[in-house]
Design a protein around this motif. Structure first.
Motif, short mmCIF file in Angstrom:
data_model
loop_
_atom_site.label_atom_id
_atom_site.label_comp_id
_atom_site.label_asym_id
_atom_site.label_seq_id
_atom_site.Cartn_x
_atom_site.Cartn_y
_atom_site.Cartn_z
N PRO A 269 0.84 -1.20 0.00
CA PRO A 269 0.00 0.00 0.00
C PRO A 269 0.88 1.26 0.00
O PRO A 269 1.73 1.42 0.87
CB PRO A 269 -0.79 -0.12 1.30
N LEU A 270 0.70 2.10 -1.01
CA LEU A 270 1.54 3.28 -1.22
C LEU A 270 3.02 2.91 -1.35
O LEU A 270 3.91 3.72 -1.07
CB LEU A 270 1.34 4.32 -0.11
N GLY A 271 3.28 1.67 -1.76
CA GLY A 271 4.63 1.26 -2.12
C GLY A 271 5.64 1.41 -1.00
O GLY A 271 5.47 0.91 0.11
N THR B 234 -1.40 14.93 3.29
CA THR B 234 -1.50 15.12 1.84
C THR B 234 -0.50 14.21 1.13
O THR B 234 0.55 13.88 1.68
CB THR B 234 -1.22 16.57 1.44
N MET B 235 -0.87 13.81 -0.08
CA MET B 235 -0.02 12.93 -0.88
C MET B 235 0.06 13.49 -2.30
O MET B 235 -0.96 13.80 -2.91
CB MET B 235 -0.61 11.52 -0.91
N PHE B 236 1.28 13.61 -2.80
CA PHE B 236 1.49 14.03 -4.19
C PHE B 236 1.86 12.78 -4.99
O PHE B 236 2.81 12.07 -4.63
CB PHE B 236 2.61 15.06 -4.29
N PRO B 237 1.12 12.46 -6.06
CA PRO B 237 1.35 11.19 -6.76
C PRO B 237 2.70 11.13 -7.46
O PRO B 237 3.32 12.16 -7.74
CB PRO B 237 0.20 11.13 -7.77
N SER B 238 3.12 9.93 -7.76
CA SER B 238 4.39 9.70 -8.44
C SER B 238 4.41 10.40 -9.79
O SER B 238 3.41 10.43 -10.52
CB SER B 238 4.60 8.20 -8.64
N SER B 239 5.56 10.95 -10.14
CA SER B 239 5.72 11.59 -11.45
C SER B 239 6.05 10.59 -12.54
O SER B 239 6.09 10.94 -13.72
CB SER B 239 6.82 12.65 -11.37
N VAL B 240 6.30 9.32 -12.15
CA VAL B 240 6.68 8.30 -13.14
C VAL B 240 5.71 7.11 -13.12
O VAL B 240 6.03 6.03 -13.62
CB VAL B 240 8.13 7.82 -12.89
N GLY B 241 4.54 7.30 -12.52
CA GLY B 241 3.51 6.27 -12.56
C GLY B 241 3.67 5.15 -11.56
O GLY B 241 3.05 4.10 -11.70
N HIS B 242 4.46 5.36 -10.51
CA HIS B 242 4.65 4.32 -9.49
C HIS B 242 3.53 4.34 -8.46
O HIS B 242 2.85 5.36 -8.27
CB HIS B 242 5.99 4.50 -8.78
N ALA C 110 5.18 10.55 -4.99
CA ALA C 110 6.34 11.44 -5.00
C ALA C 110 6.63 11.94 -3.60
O ALA C 110 7.79 12.03 -3.18
CB ALA C 110 6.10 12.61 -5.95
N SER C 111 5.56 12.25 -2.83
CA SER C 111 5.77 12.73 -1.47
C SER C 111 4.52 12.53 -0.63
O SER C 111 3.41 12.42 -1.16
CB SER C 111 6.15 14.22 -1.47
#
Length: 357
Positions: free
Chosen positions: A179-181, A208-216, A220-221
Motif C-alpha cells: 500500500p503506497l509502495g 497530503t499525498m502528491f502522486p508519483s511523477s513516473v507512474g509508481h 512522489a511525497s
C-alpha cells in the motif's frame, strides 16, 4: 544451556528470510550479544539457506516458506522473521502456535486487523512477540534523548521527521506491491522515532499525498501534520517523506528554544546547534563551525564502522531487550508487539486520510 559469562540462557534461533537485513543486521546483532545460538536458517530461495548455513557454520537449513515443514523447528526457542511484509503474519502465527517466541521485522502486518490478531495470539500462547524498531536505540538517537531529557535543548517547540529517498538505491524487489509502495515499508522507522521523541501521544491533523511523477504506486511525497500536548503545551509534529530525490537523507529534528538537536539517521550522527538569535554574521558562522566539527568528529568515530558494514543502528539493543524479556518473562519495552501495532495503526491512519493533491 547458559552463556558462560553471564549465566543467562542461550536461546536457540531459527532465522527466517536471508536477505540483506538478516545477513547484515540480525545475524551480526545476535553474534555480538552472545545469548543467541543461530541453530538454523530458512529461506524460500533455492540453495540460499544451505549456502548461508555453510558460509556461517550454522548447523541446520531449510528451503521453503511454510514452518510446518521445518523438521528441526521443535529444537529452537525463537523465530526471527526478516521476510517480505506479506508473509509476516502467517510466519509469526505459525511460530507462535508451535510455542516459539517471535521477533519480526517491521511493518508488523499488512492490515490492522491482522496485527491485532497476531498480538492477541501471542498473549494466548504466552509467548513474547517483538518488532524490530531499531533506530530509536541507535547511538545518535540516544544522544538526542540525553540532551532532551537534560534540558540542553530547552523547551521543545516542534518535532520534525524528514526523509529524502533516492529510488536508485538498494530497495526490495516487492516494495511496489505494498500500500503506497515504499511508504509502507519505510514509514515505520520515522513513525516510531516520532513516537519515541514526542512528550505526549500524537494526533493526526492532516495528511497530503502528491502522486508519483513516473507512474509508481509509491507517491512522489507524503506530508502528515500531527500535534502533541494540550493547551499551552500543544506542539507541532511533522512527517515529510519524498521518494523521488537524487540524494537519500533521513533526519529527525527537535526544535528547542535553546538549541536544535538533529539525528542523521543513515550516518548515525547527532548534531546540537545553538540558538543563533538575530542570525547575524557571527552566529551564522558559529553554526557552520559547530555543525562541521560535530559532524566530522563523529564521522571519524563512526565512519570506519560504516565502511566496514558494522554499524548495527540499534539492532543490538532490540535483540538485547528481546533476550531479556524471553529469559525473564518480563515486559518487552519499546519493541513489543503492541508497539508494532501502534505504528501499524499510524500507517493505516495516514493511508486512509491522505488527501491526493
Amino acid at each position: 544451556m547458559t552463556h558462560p559469562d553471564t549465566d543467562s540462557p542461550v536461546l536457540r534461533v531459527a532465522q527466517v528470510g536471508l536477505g540483506w537485513v538478516a545477513l547484515h543486521r540480525h545475524l551480526p546483532a545476535m553474534r555480538a550479544h552472545g545469548g543467541f545460538e543461530v541453530f538454523g536458517v530458512i529461506d524460500r530461495q533455492p540453495e540460499r539457506a544451505a549456502r548461508v548455513g555453510r558460509d556461517q557454520r550454522i548447523p541446520r537449513s531449510h528451503c521453503g516458506d511454510d514452518l510446518r515443514h521445518v523438521p528441526w523447528l521443535d529444537d529452537v526457542d525463537v523465530v526471527v522473521i526478516a521476510t517480505s511484509p506479506f508473509s509476516h503474519v502467517d510466519l509469526a502465527a505459525a511460530a507462535l502456535e508451535r510455542g516459539k517466541h517471535v521477533l519480526v521485522e517491521k511493518p508488523l502486518a499488512m492490515t490492522v486487523a491482522d496485527g491485532e490478531a497476531l498480538v492477541s495470539l501471542a498473549h494466548q500462547c504466552g509467548r513474547v512477540l517483538g518488532i524490530v524498531h531499531n533506530f530509536q536505540f541507535a547511538r545518535s538517537t540516544r544522544m538526542l534523548l540525553r540532551d532532551l531529557n537534560a534540558g540542553k535543548l530547552g523547551a521543545p517547540r516542534a518535532l520534525i521527521a524528514s526523509q529524502l529517498g533516492n529510488p536508485a538505491r538498494r530497495l526490495p524487489a516487492w516494495y511496489e506491491e505494498l500500500p503506497l509502495g515504499l511508504f509502507y515499508d519505510e514509514s515505520p522507522h520515522l513513525l516510531y522515532l516520532l513516537r519515541c521523541l514526542s512528550p505526549a501521544p500524537l494526533r493526526l491533523l492532516s495528511c497530503t499525498m502528491f502522486p508519483s511523477s513516473v507512474g509508481h504506486v509509491t507517491p512522489a511525497s507524503i506530508h502528515a501534520q500531527y500535534e502533541t500536548g494540550e493547551g499551552t503545551m500543544r506542539r507541532p509534529v511533522t512527517l515529510t517523506m519524498h521518494f523521488e530525490s537524487p540524494v537519500s537523507e533521513w533526519h529527525v529534528t527537535v526544535l528547542g528554544d535553546h538549541a536544535l538537536g538533529d539525528v542523521d539517521v543513515f550516518r548515525d550522527i547527532y548534531l546540537r546547534l545553538p540558538n543563533d538569535g538575530r542570525h547575524d554574521t557571527w552566529p551564522v558562522l558559529r553554526t557552520s563551525l559547530v555543525a562541521t566539527a560535530q559532524h566530522w568528529g563523529q564521522h571519524f568515530q563512526r565512519g570506519p564502522l560504516h565502511l566496514a558494514g558494522k554499524l548495527l543502528y540499534g539492532n543490538d539493543e532490540v535483540f538485547a531487550r528481546f533476550h531479556q524479556a524471553v529469559s525473564t518473562g518480563g515486559q518487552l519495552q519499546g519493541v513489543s508487539g503492541e508497539d508494532g501495532l501502534h505504528v501499524l495503526r499510524m500507517q493505516h491512519e495516514i493511508i486512509g486520510n491522505a488527501h491526493r493533491l
